[in-house]
Write a protein that holds these residues in place. Sequence first.
Motif: not given
Length: 294
Positions: A85-90, A102-106, A97-100, A139-151
């Motif tokens: 992950l980019p170290s300079v960001l919180t 993914r097209g996630i507004r809520n 940024s990741y939500a954007q 959080v990034c993996t689960f945030m868009h409510n995916p049908q498939v989860l590869l962990l």
Amino acid sequence: MIRFKNLTKRFEDGKGIFDFSFEVEEGEVFGLIGAENSGKSTALRMLMGFEVPTRGRCAINGKDCDKAPASLHKITGYLPDKIALPSVLTGRQFLHSYAQIRGIRNLERLFELALRLELEVDQKIGKMSPADIQKTGIVCTFMHNPQVLLLDNPFRNLDSRGRGNLVELILEEKEKGKMILLTTESADIADLTCDRVGLLNQGNLIYLSDIENMRDNMYRKYLIQFASAHTAMKFSKEDFEIESIRDRSLMVTIQGEFVPLIRVLAKYHVTNIEPVPLSLEEAFVHIYGGGVNG
């Protein structure tokens, strides 16, 4: 459905996965268990379309993963084994940024996940602990409510509290009908989360079963401390395999369920019981006869 059909991916060094076949249904958690470099990550990367099969195929909902990766990525949450992950960001900035992307507004789901995982999102990623970096990836993996989860090794770096929170989250997603494929080096982690498991050895799927059968066959060790050396010696004559005995403590090995041991121990004054960590090879020795290598 996630489906592997006679899938082989052979690398120049001879490693890879070979003649891989199994399926993961909706509402199922499947665990790929194996030592490091056994092929677990390769299997997930094939599903993401990051590697092209040498032969055979893998598919999600009937679509070949190497031919339609973009459309499959929309319905898939992927947690890689090693997260960069980019170290300079919180954490908050990165997740926004990741939500954007993914097209996630809520963002309600995003912050609900962070709260449940006890992730402090306002710290800089460069100063995060390995556990918090892992939680950010989750959080990034689960945030868009995916049908498939590869962990891929999702419990890496998490403490017992973090592992418990993630187990709850995985089981909730299972109840929603998600297809979940996770990898781990721990049979105990698979026992907590999975409906079925496959054991990988040098790219070969050498054991495939439901979790109940795994529990019936798996080998476990416990260090038991009694109130006195006399009590420990008396217990050692019970019908269990005693690996060692020293003063008030002894190491017992069992195969399968823990309940029979507890029933016998109820007759004795026991002051402490601790599970003894086993290598993957030790845990499965009764199932396949040993021989798991990286």
